[in-house]
Design a protein around this motif. Structure first.
Motif, PDB file in Angstrom:
ATOM      1  N   PHE A 119       0.830  -1.200   0.000  1.00  0.00           N
ATOM      2  CA  PHE A 119       0.000   0.000   0.000  1.00  0.00           C
ATOM      3  C   PHE A 119       0.872   1.259   0.000  1.00  0.00           C
ATOM      4  CE2 PHE A 119      -2.010  -3.444   2.361  1.00  0.00           C
ATOM      5  CZ  PHE A 119      -3.094  -3.684   1.528  1.00  0.00           C
ATOM      6  N   VAL A 122      -3.189   5.946   2.311  1.00  0.00           N
ATOM      7  CA  VAL A 122      -4.561   5.769   2.775  1.00  0.00           C
ATOM      8  C   VAL A 122      -5.189   7.142   2.946  1.00  0.00           C
ATOM      9  CG1 VAL A 122      -3.807   5.716   5.188  1.00  0.00           C
ATOM     10  CG2 VAL A 122      -6.021   4.724   4.582  1.00  0.00           C
ATOM     11  N   THR A 145      -3.107   6.457  12.485  1.00  0.00           N
ATOM     12  CA  THR A 145      -2.969   5.660  11.273  1.00  0.00           C
ATOM     13  C   THR A 145      -1.502   5.599  10.898  1.00  0.00           C
ATOM     14  OG1 THR A 145      -5.173   6.261  10.481  1.00  0.00           O
ATOM     15  CG2 THR A 145      -3.599   5.480   8.840  1.00  0.00           C
ATOM     16  N   LEU A 147       1.617   3.957   8.239  1.00  0.00           N
ATOM     17  CA  LEU A 147       2.044   3.294   7.011  1.00  0.00           C
ATOM     18  C   LEU A 147       3.536   3.035   7.155  1.00  0.00           C
ATOM     19  CD1 LEU A 147       1.314   2.430   4.031  1.00  0.00           C
ATOM     20  CD2 LEU A 147       2.251   4.655   3.359  1.00  0.00           C
ATOM     21  N   LEU A 237      -0.155  -1.302   6.698  1.00  0.00           N
ATOM     22  CA  LEU A 237      -1.083  -0.221   7.030  1.00  0.00           C
ATOM     23  C   LEU A 237      -1.918  -0.612   8.232  1.00  0.00           C
ATOM     24  CD1 LEU A 237      -2.436   2.486   6.105  1.00  0.00           C
ATOM     25  CD2 LEU A 237      -3.878   1.103   4.610  1.00  0.00           C
ATOM     26  N   SER A 262     -12.452   4.792   4.535  1.00  0.00           N
ATOM     27  CA  SER A 262     -11.060   4.855   4.082  1.00  0.00           C
ATOM     28  C   SER A 262     -10.872   4.134   2.752  1.00  0.00           C
ATOM     29  CB  SER A 262     -10.134   4.221   5.117  1.00  0.00           C
ATOM     30  OG  SER A 262     -10.115   4.960   6.317  1.00  0.00           O
ATOM     31  N   TYR A 263     -10.095   4.754   1.886  1.00  0.00           N
ATOM     32  CA  TYR A 263      -9.605   4.034   0.711  1.00  0.00           C
ATOM     33  C   TYR A 263      -8.087   4.018   0.758  1.00  0.00           C
ATOM     34  CZ  TYR A 263      -9.400   8.805  -1.391  1.00  0.00           C
ATOM     35  OH  TYR A 263      -9.170  10.130  -1.642  1.00  0.00           O
ATOM     36  N   VAL A 264      -7.527   2.980   0.154  1.00  0.00           N
ATOM     37  CA  VAL A 264      -6.081   2.810   0.138  1.00  0.00           C
ATOM     38  C   VAL A 264      -5.577   3.024  -1.280  1.00  0.00           C
ATOM     39  CG1 VAL A 264      -6.195   1.181   2.045  1.00  0.00           C
ATOM     40  CG2 VAL A 264      -6.151   0.305  -0.296  1.00  0.00           C
ATOM     41  N   TYR A 265      -4.295   3.366  -1.390  1.00  0.00           N
ATOM     42  CA  TYR A 265      -3.631   3.420  -2.683  1.00  0.00           C
ATOM     43  C   TYR A 265      -2.933   2.072  -2.887  1.00  0.00           C
ATOM     44  CZ  TYR A 265      -4.635   8.385  -2.429  1.00  0.00           C
ATOM     45  OH  TYR A 265      -5.272   9.584  -2.331  1.00  0.00           O
ATOM     46  N   TYR A 266      -3.436   1.325  -3.863  1.00  0.00           N
ATOM     47  CA  TYR A 266      -3.003  -0.059  -4.063  1.00  0.00           C
ATOM     48  C   TYR A 266      -2.852  -0.328  -5.550  1.00  0.00           C
ATOM     49  CZ  TYR A 266      -3.734  -5.146  -4.494  1.00  0.00           C
ATOM     50  OH  TYR A 266      -3.638  -6.475  -4.829  1.00  0.00           O
ATOM     51  N   TRP A 273     -11.353   0.386   1.196  1.00  0.00           N
ATOM     52  CA  TRP A 273     -10.900  -0.645   2.131  1.00  0.00           C
ATOM     53  C   TRP A 273     -12.117  -1.411   2.635  1.00  0.00           C
ATOM     54  CZ3 TRP A 273      -7.063   0.535   6.763  1.00  0.00           C
ATOM     55  CH2 TRP A 273      -6.709  -0.678   7.376  1.00  0.00           C
TER      56      TRP A 273
END
Length: 315
Positions: A119, A122, A145, A147, A237, A262-266, A273
């Protein structure tokens, strides 16, 4: 960064089978929740390298609504007391239940974790609630949070969170942490007095590599508050609530706080998420809690949300 805004359309066209089952974030939502200067650069057609350079050229630290560098220097050492003397890690031990501390205090976390090191960031919303503290019970709280990534046996991470302390009730300190920024790891950016609303946060790491590492930016309510470099482009994360009490001692009750939406960068995409993301991962979302200490958590997807909500409390 540019790819996060434009790749989702490809996924919806079915051109990338790996993401066909993911819940891709709509480009309009990405734009709404992205810091304005990034949107401006995207609108000008800037490359990812140009956007990374813009991040690098931002101030390393910014403050919110009148908070100053002097305020940070005055308050940050006091706020770090809850973690002093600890071999602290965003990963914890295998069961992530508790950390025994040399300082005569115990830290117990509750929250949800993703251990896949895939990831690059977020973006979510956090609702602190009262976050009650007392000198004779739950002394400190961190709603945070992280990372990060272990490189060998060494933890490397960045984080943004809200802290409350027993000696200043009714205040919510917005802080960031970068354990590679030696001598300036902890920065306090603001002192809120309202925990009864949602706040937006973001952590993002660019995949453009510099000699110093990969540029990152952390934002609160759309304002970039911290930039720097980390030695990883992707990491693990978590969204976690940490409680600290004296040892020996016991926790006092703490009302529910939550992180949600929440959204993640993936894999170059913005992905909600939720269970569809979990289905793509070797290590799906994991809940940590400690019922022996009365520290609880729960994550679920509300019917009105695209993503999990994680509730955390003590009783």
């Amino acid at each position: 960064l540019v790819s996060v805004g434009v790749v989702p359309a490809m996924a919806m066209d079915g051109k990338t089978s790996e993401t066909a089952n993911l819940d891709i974030v709509d480009p309009a939502m990405l734009k709404e929740r992205t810091p304005s200067f990034i949107n401006e650069l995207r609108s000008k057609g800037c490359s990812e390298e140009e956007i990374a350079e813009a991040i690098v050229n931002l101030p390393r630290v910014s403050y919110i609504s009148g908070w100053t560098e002097e305020d940070n220097k005055r308050i940050s050492p006091l706020l770090q007391q809850g973690r002093e003397g600890i071999n602290y890690s965003m990963h914890g031990e295998a069961n992530i239940m508790a950390e025994n501390r040399d300082s005569g205090e115990d830290l117990i976390p509750s929250g949800m974790f993703l251990f896949d090191t895939v990831f690059s960031g977020v973006n979510g919303r956090v609702y602190p609630g009262p976050m009650e503290c007392s000198s004779g019970g739950t002394k400190y709280q961190y709603l945070t949070t992280h990372l990060g990534k272990k490189i060998g046996s060494t933890d490397n991470w960045i984080e943004i969170g809200v802290e409350t302390v027993y000696w200043n009730p009714g205040h919510y300190y917005i802080f960031t942490y970068d354990n590679n920024d030696v001598g300036n790891e902890w920065v306090t950016h603001y002192d809120l007095t309202d925990g009864s609303r949602d706040y937006n946060f973001e952590i993002y790491v660019s995949d453009v590599e510099y000699q110093e590492g990969y540029p990152y930016m952390i934002s609160w309510e759309g304002q970039v508050v911290r930039t720097g470099f980390v030695p990883f482009a992707e990491g693990d994360l978590n969204e976690v609530h940490e409680y600290i009490r004296d040892d020996p001692g016991s926790f006092s009750d703490v009302s529910t706080s939550y992180v949600w939406d929440s959204y993640v960068y993936y894999n170059g995409y913005g992905v909600w998420w939720n269970e569809q993301l979990d289905a793509q991962l070797a290590n799906p979302t994991y809940l940590a809690q400690n019922e022996t200490e009365g520290v609880y958590g729960d994550f679920y997807k509300p019917w009105w949300s695209n993503a999990y909500r994680i509730d955390t409390w003590i009783t």
